[in-house]
Scaffold this active site. Structure first.
Site, PDB file in Angstrom:
ATOM      1  N   ASP A  56       0.824  -1.469  -0.065  1.00  0.00           N
ATOM      2  CA  ASP A  56       0.102   0.105   0.026  1.00  0.00           C
ATOM      3  C   ASP A  56       0.907   1.293  -0.103  1.00  0.00           C
ATOM      4  O   ASP A  56       0.434   2.380   0.481  1.00  0.00           O
ATOM      5  CB  ASP A  56      -0.905  -0.025   1.180  1.00  0.00           C
ATOM      6  CG  ASP A  56      -1.733  -1.189   1.289  1.00  0.00           C
ATOM      7  OD1 ASP A  56      -2.383  -1.412   0.363  1.00  0.00           O
ATOM      8  OD2 ASP A  56      -1.940  -1.954   2.458  1.00  0.00           O
ATOM      9  N   HIS A  72      -4.328  -2.136  -6.382  1.00  0.00           N
ATOM     10  CA  HIS A  72      -3.825  -0.841  -6.788  1.00  0.00           C
ATOM     11  C   HIS A  72      -4.677   0.020  -7.252  1.00  0.00           C
ATOM     12  O   HIS A  72      -5.350  -0.367  -8.235  1.00  0.00           O
ATOM     13  CB  HIS A  72      -2.259  -0.975  -7.265  1.00  0.00           C
ATOM     14  CG  HIS A  72      -2.378  -1.849  -8.640  1.00  0.00           C
ATOM     15  ND1 HIS A  72      -2.176  -3.075  -8.662  1.00  0.00           N
ATOM     16  CD2 HIS A  72      -2.776  -1.448  -9.974  1.00  0.00           C
ATOM     17  CE1 HIS A  72      -2.246  -3.654  -9.737  1.00  0.00           C
ATOM     18  NE2 HIS A  72      -2.700  -2.548 -10.665  1.00  0.00           N
ATOM     19  N   THR A  99      -8.398  -3.560  -1.342  1.00  0.00           N
ATOM     20  CA  THR A  99      -9.038  -4.881  -1.565  1.00  0.00           C
ATOM     21  C   THR A  99      -9.905  -5.126  -0.305  1.00  0.00           C
ATOM     22  O   THR A  99     -11.143  -5.778  -0.550  1.00  0.00           O
ATOM     23  CB  THR A  99      -7.803  -6.090  -1.499  1.00  0.00           C
ATOM     24  OG1 THR A  99      -6.889  -5.989  -2.411  1.00  0.00           O
ATOM     25  CG2 THR A  99      -8.385  -7.465  -1.859  1.00  0.00           C
ATOM     26  N   ARG A 141      -6.154   0.673   7.886  1.00  0.00           N
ATOM     27  CA  ARG A 141      -4.699   0.545   7.882  1.00  0.00           C
ATOM     28  C   ARG A 141      -4.115   1.035   9.107  1.00  0.00           C
ATOM     29  O   ARG A 141      -4.757   1.968   9.575  1.00  0.00           O
ATOM     30  CB  ARG A 141      -4.006   1.033   6.696  1.00  0.00           C
ATOM     31  CG  ARG A 141      -4.240   0.543   5.130  1.00  0.00           C
ATOM     32  CD  ARG A 141      -3.513   1.094   4.106  1.00  0.00           C
ATOM     33  NE  ARG A 141      -4.011   0.499   2.804  1.00  0.00           N
ATOM     34  CZ  ARG A 141      -4.283   1.599   1.899  1.00  0.00           C
ATOM     35  NH1 ARG A 141      -3.982   2.796   1.916  1.00  0.00           N
ATOM     36  NH2 ARG A 141      -4.711   0.929   0.725  1.00  0.00           N
ATOM     37  N   ASP A 196       2.529  15.057   1.397  1.00  0.00           N
ATOM     38  CA  ASP A 196       1.480  15.874   1.803  1.00  0.00           C
ATOM     39  C   ASP A 196       0.593  15.669   2.764  1.00  0.00           C
ATOM     40  O   ASP A 196      -0.030  16.548   3.566  1.00  0.00           O
ATOM     41  CB  ASP A 196       0.467  16.029   0.632  1.00  0.00           C
ATOM     42  CG  ASP A 196       0.017  15.083   0.055  1.00  0.00           C
ATOM     43  OD1 ASP A 196       0.658  14.009  -0.101  1.00  0.00           O
ATOM     44  OD2 ASP A 196      -1.263  14.868   0.013  1.00  0.00           O
ATOM     45  N   VAL A 243       3.086  14.555  -3.901  1.00  0.00           N
ATOM     46  CA  VAL A 243       2.360  15.562  -3.063  1.00  0.00           C
ATOM     47  C   VAL A 243       0.868  15.683  -3.195  1.00  0.00           C
ATOM     48  O   VAL A 243       0.225  16.221  -2.785  1.00  0.00           O
ATOM     49  CB  VAL A 243       2.929  16.913  -3.145  1.00  0.00           C
ATOM     50  CG1 VAL A 243       4.363  17.244  -2.807  1.00  0.00           C
ATOM     51  CG2 VAL A 243       2.848  17.234  -4.657  1.00  0.00           C
TER      52      VAL A 243
END
Length: 429
Positions: free
Chosen positions: A13, A41, A299, A304, A332, A413
């Site tokens: 990830d 992805h 997925t 996370r 960012d 960014v």
């Protein structure tokens, strides 16, 4: 001739899809070499967001050959679904090539995955339940079914009957669940195979011919080095070699034909699933990073786990993958945090550790040693040159370069294509 491998340096990830899509612009061939539809992805192409799980990111460019290599495990149903998803959106897949040596995932793999995970209880590894592990187990046990087998009706029937006898014995006697019937699989999955048969070939020949013709070839890794079956946080890993070494076996090319290994990471760290995570943040800062960074699995949709940047992890990835260039994403996301931290080493029971330990029990007790740097408040989403980043952001990025020992190739960014800034041409280096 120039070949580039893109790998994740953390737990997946990291934004590999975006970087692969970016580097695909110059590549003539884009190939995947390991994993399956457990790896998602997200790609933004022509202002449209696409989510892929099996097909390489280069599929959006009709002039580029896209390869699903022999090291992958392919769920035929998922592949047909993904092809339809692209066709419905006007994306041609005529440039796709699928290895006839790749193994397939069948319903009994997914059932086995779920039953084994449930049986482990608190010791579960956090699998996506896609059947990836059991499919690789069958491959190693020499009872797997390959795409070449799937396309031959007699061979597929013969092999499926043999494997089902073994699997059903396990399901009934060990897990006390109903057996899977031959007719529940055979016709449906044979039909799936026929739907993508026109793409199937010996992809090792395709790739080696392309390299011999001095074409630019990009190899797209899935997951991350810390999920590699050998070099990751075992047993909380995937079932394939996510490190760059997986290219040789998973794509069928010699190691001498690999020229650059690009490592992708975030400016912080994230992880889905169980396992040790030394720099994990369970506080308000962690919550902020998760929400600003939209840290939810492509997925699974699972939130996370997030933490500070861990240079011990990325140094480990550099060493075992031979990483030559660094892509740093999501800078960012850290905007507005007053103080940033980078893990430089670990402390374990009074001992100083500079290298990543193999024992997950040790990792669980490791205390990160942090270096603090000042943050920035300026909006950097419009920055298109490194020197236009705020001074503190530049300092943060340069410190990551120093601690990991990897020269910066790109920085991002924001999620859009134009928000990834490339500093040099990897194919000409």
């Amino acid at each position: 001739m120039s070949s580039v491998v893109v790998v994740g340096t953390q737990w997946g990830d990291e934004g590999k899809g975006k970087i692969t899509d970016f580097l695909s612009k110059q590549a003539e061939v884009v190939a995947r070499y390991q994993g399956g539809d457990n790896a998602g992805h997200t790609i933004v192409f022509n202002d449209t967001k696409y989510k892929l799980h099996l097909i390489p990111s280069g599929i959006f460019y009709s002039d580029k050959t896209c390869v699903i290599g022999n090291g992958m495990v392919v769920n035929p149903k998922s592949l047909v679904t993904e092809l339809a998803y692209l066709h419905e959106r006007g994306v041609s897949t005529d440039n796709l090539r699928i290895s006839n040596r790749a193994h397939i995932i069948l319903p009994y793999h997914q059932l086995q995955d779920r039953l084994e995970e449930e049986a482990k209880g608190d010791a579960k590894v956090g699998t996506t339940l896609k059947g990836i592990g059991p499919a690789y187990m069958d491959k190693a046990a020499r009872i797997g079914i390959r795409i070449a087998d799937l396309l031959d009706k007699e061979v597929f029937a013969e092999k499926l009957k043999t494997v089902l006898e073994l699997k059903n014995r396990m399901f009934v006697k060990m897990y006390e669940v109903d057996p899977i019937e031959f007719d529940d699989i055979f016709q449906e999955y044979y039909a799936y195979g026929q739907q993508f048969a026109k793409y199937v070939c010996d992809t090792s020949v395709v790739l080696n011919d392309s390299l011999d013709e001095e074409k630019k070839v990009l190899f797209e890794g899935a997951q991350g080095v810390l999920l590699d079956i050998d070099h990751g946080t075992y047993p909380f890993v995937t079932s394939s070699n996510a490190a760059s070494g997986g290219v040789s076996s998973g794509a069928g090319i010699g190691p001498s034909k690999i020229h650059h290994v690009v490592g992708v990471c975030k400016a912080y760290t994230s992880r889905v699933g169980d396992g040790p995570f030394p720099t994990e943040l369970d506080d308000e800062i962690g919550h902020t990073i998760r929400e600003v960074g939209k840290e939810y699995g492509t997925t699974t949709g699972r939130p996370r786990r997030v933490g500070w940047f861990d240079s011990v992890v990325v140094r480990h990835s550099r060493r075992v993958s031979g990483i030559t260039d660094l892509c740093l994403n999501s800078i960012d996301v850290l905007t507005g945090l007053e103080t940033l931290k980078i893990c430089t080493s670990y402390e374990y029971e009074g001992k100083h550790l500079d290298e990543y330990p193999p024992n997950f029990r040790v990792l669980e007790k490791c205390v990160p040693v942090y270096e603090e740097l000042p943050g920035w408040t300026e909006d950097i989403t419009g920055v298109r040159r490194f020197e236009d980043l705020p001074e503190n952001a530049q300092r943060y990025v340069r410190r990551i370069e120093e601690l990991t020992g990897i020269e910066l190739l790109t920085f991002s960014v924001g999620p859009a294509r134009e928000q990834t800034v490339i500093l040099r041409d990897i194919y000409e280096a």
